[in-house]
Design a protein around this motif. Structure first.
Motif: not given
Length: 744
Positions: A93-100
């Protein structure tokens, strides 16, 4: 504290540093100026993530802090299955949130209109990611890797899992993302709406696919490029093999000089080789005018077209094939050739039935690299192509010329990728299911078998004339720097060198007053940083591809070849389009040049490493792991010492290409970071050929010196017969390994 907990604590420590001690957003002055240390918590521009969230109206960072807090709390859970599941979900979730979040919020607020309609306008936007944000994203990637390892993925080897995850992230960021940005732009209208009309019309263009050459006309650009690439790959591979055999299997004198001669073409900017060919064989060239005077041969334009491009490309890419093949040819175990001769096999039978089949990985990789290099080459077709354009030059004019047609550039780039994919698949099918291991860890003191006499004479017949031809080419390059004006005033002078590299002494201080010094030092610094990074990433990737089995391995290997297959012009333009705005804004910095060099040149290290590693028996790795060494120690102590030829090749190639690359660099340089090749192009455009040649000749000498230093630092792989003491020491661990295996 066990190993899993230590890894988790280390990753969480990195995350804490990222949130509290490093600037979250990018800095105009640059991170390594360290001026941010004095204003870390007091200035919005340099504030870390926690301060940005609490004091500077960036509430979206609350989600990142919360996810990091959950990751930290997961370390308190004792049940490994529950802990790893929570850590896996939180880090993903942290990876996806930061990219988005990085793409959704720009300088002025929301980048996407539907988000503004849904949530209302933001009070303020955000700059591009800085050191803190990038380290936080790296932390989430590490936590994701450790969670996978704890759940038993790849036998729970955290180093292997983390290496794969990080490499996938890097390749996705610096290879796939820029290319996708270019393709997205090709189907977008000026207002950002979807409009594929240009893409469809260009893909149906008969100028690309015409086969009228079969009826006496001119072939389309795609078929012309494919034919040229096949011819260049064949010629470069055969010549590279001939040079490798001449060095390792014949009594040819001056082998060290021959090795140096094979490196010369690769350490020269490609347009300089084309210019030297024009000075020799152009309508007013030295050879052309002499033939006209002696035999009355009418000067022609045969050099300007496919023939001239082919000669220049074979000159340029034969060294690449040689560097891939020399390690493979020298790595064949002499014992196998001695066994063939003991069984009464003659030299031809030994070479054709034993040695040559074991060279298959090197031959396939040399052919593939030369094929891709030819397709992506820009300098030689630009200088010698004339009206015979190839895909790389057509892309250049589509992007930079009056056409300004990104759709056409995208279509031509996709055609290049299709050709590369076909070559890649053919190579994989040919090598699949075969073993080429010859280095098993046992002492081997035999000598390589000499070539059969007819083949030895054939090798001499290729190597000696080509070596003399190369010397003539470089003689023209070196002399050109001392000539007042080529073709007009042939008086000798040092004026060009003085103008480029003059040094004056003023008030006891040396002043670098030459016009070339600024770009020279910048080029040297960036190349020396990029070369070891390229070798490390390339050889680590090769080890993972050859030694590890994981889902998507072949797709991952092909993704690595994308940056190598796409022309540098497209790489340069796509990098500018992808990294000129948040979340990663690195255009105009030294970082974008280093990243471009690492991921554009890495495939050569990967292919060379795969070719060399195919000859190393996997039992070497297994013995080390059985004796208790982890995978990182095995890689460092067992595999890397046996890959010294591949390490040397990767270092040399990466360093040289960082200095001589032009097609991508010309889009990425800035006033502060101007590379040598772009500066030389500017000299050529201004008609200062003497200074350009003088600069090129100095670069050649400097590169030769640094290449020699690289080879001294790396050393040579030793496969000689061990002494009796060493044999006993070798047998003892093997027996211990066997005992432990039987006990298990």
């Amino acid at each position: 504290m066990n190993t899993n907990n230590r890894r988790l604590v280390g990753a969480l420590g990195l995350g804490a540093v990222a949130l509290s001690l490093l600037p979250w957003y990018s800095l105009e002055a640059g991170f390594f100026q360290f001026s941010w240390l004095t204003t870390l918590w007091g200035d919005e521009a340099t504030a870390p993530g926690l301060c940005q969230m609490l004091s500077h109206l960036h509430p979206w960072l609350m989600a990142i802090v919360s996810l990091f807090g959950l990751a930290a709390l997961s370390g308190l859970i004792k049940h490994s299955g529950t802990r790893s599941a929570l850590l896996l979900a939180v880090s993903a979730l942290g990876i996806v949130f930061m990219v988005v979040e990085g793409h959704a919020i720009g300088y002025s607020g929301w980048n996407w209109l539907w988000l503004e309609n849904a949530f209302g306008p933001l009070a303020q936007g955000q700059p591009a990611f800085g050191a803190g944000a990038i380290l936080m994203l790296t932390t989430f990637l590490l936590l994701f890797s450790f969670a996978l390892a704890e759940r038993g993925v790849l036998k729970g080897d955290a180093f292997v899992v983390a290496s794969i995850v990080m490499l996938v992230a890097l390749v996705s960021t610096f290879v796939l993302y820029p290319v996708l940005s270019l393709f997205v732009a090709s189907v977008q209208d000026v207002d950002g709406s979807f409009k594929p009309d240009g893409l469809i019309s260009n893909i149906q263009d008969p100028a690309i696919w015409s086969l009228s050459c079969l009826t006496g006309g001119s072939c389309g650009t795609a078929w012309r490029t494919l034919m040229l690439a096949l011819m260049t790959a064949t010629g470069s591979t055969l010549l590279g093999l001939a040079f490798a055999l001449a060095v390792s299997r014949t009594g040819l004198p001056c082998k060290k000089a021959l090795r140096m001669l094979t490196i010369l073409p690769i350490i020269t900017p490609p347009f300089v080789i084309g210019l030297a060919l024009i000075l020799l064989f152009g309508r007013s060239g030295v050879v052309t005018t002499q033939l006209a005077a002696l035999f009355g041969i009418e000067p022609g334009r045969w050099l300007y077209g496919m023939t001239g491009i082919w000669i220049a490309q074979v000159l340029s890419f034969t060294p690449v094939a040689f560097m891939v093949l020399i390690g493979v040819v020298e790595g064949i175990s002499p014992s196998l050739e001695e066994a063939s001769q003991t069984l009464r096999g003659n030299r031809w039978h030994t070479f054709s039935r034993v040695s040559l089949p074991l060279m298959a990985p090197g031959l396939a990789n040399a052919f593939l690299i030369s094929f891709i290099e030819s397709m992506a080459d820009f300098g030689n077709p630009m200088v010698l192509g004339g009206s015979h354009g190839v895909l790389s030059t057509e892309i250049f004019f589509s992007v930079v010329g009056a056409q300004n047609d990104p759709s056409r550039a995208a279509v031509l780039a996709m055609i290049l990728l299709c050709f590369t994919l076909c070559a890649f698949i053919i190579q994989r099918v040919w090598l699949s299911g075969k073993s080429f291991a010859t280095v098993t860890g046992k002492g081997d003191g035999g000598r390589h078998a000499q070539l059969p006499k007819p083949m030895r004479l054939g090798v001499y017949g290729l190597v000696i004339p080509w070596g003399l031809f190369t010397l003539v080419i470089y003689g023209m390059i070196m002399i050109g720097g001392f000539v007042q004006s080529w073709g007009l005033n042939n008086n000798l002078t040092l004026e060009h060198y003085i103008r480029a590299f003059s040094i004056t002494l003023q008030d006891g201080h040396l002043l670098w007053t030459g016009v070339a010094w600024n770009s020279f030092w910048t080029t040297l610094e960036i190349a020396l940083i990029a070369a070891p990074l390229t070798a490390i990433v390339g050889l680590l990737t090769a080890w993972l591809i050859v030694r590890q089995k994981f889902a998507g391995r072949q797709a991952f290997e092909f993704a690595l070849m994308l940056s190598f297959a796409i022309p540098g012009t497209v790489i340069g333009v796509s990098y500018v389009m992808a990294y000129n705005l948040p979340p990663l804004e690195i255009t105009g910095t030294a970082l974008i040049l280093i990243v471009c060099f690492v991921f554009r040149n890495m495939p050569v290290g990967v292919r060379g490493g795969i070719a060399a590693m195919s000859q190393l028996d996997q039992s070497l790795d297994e013995a080390s792991l059985t004796l208790g060494a982890n995978s990182f120690r095995t890689l460092r102590k067992v595999v890397l010492p046996l890959l010294k030829p591949a390490i040397s090749a990767a270092l040399v190639y990466a360093f040289v290409r960082a200095i001589t690359s032009i097609s991508a660099v010309i889009f990425l340089v800035s006033a502060q970071y101007n590379m040598a090749t772009s500066y030389i192009v500017g000299l050529v455009e201004n008609g200062e050929y003497g200074v350009a040649i003088a600069y090129s000749s100095v670069l050649i000498v400097v590169m030769l010196a640094i290449i020699a230093v690289f080879q001294l630092l790396v050393g040579e792989r030793r496969l000689g017969r061990a002494s009796k003491t060493t044999q006993v020491a070798t047998i003892a661990p093997s027996a211990a390994a066997l005992t432990q295996e039987n006990a298990v």
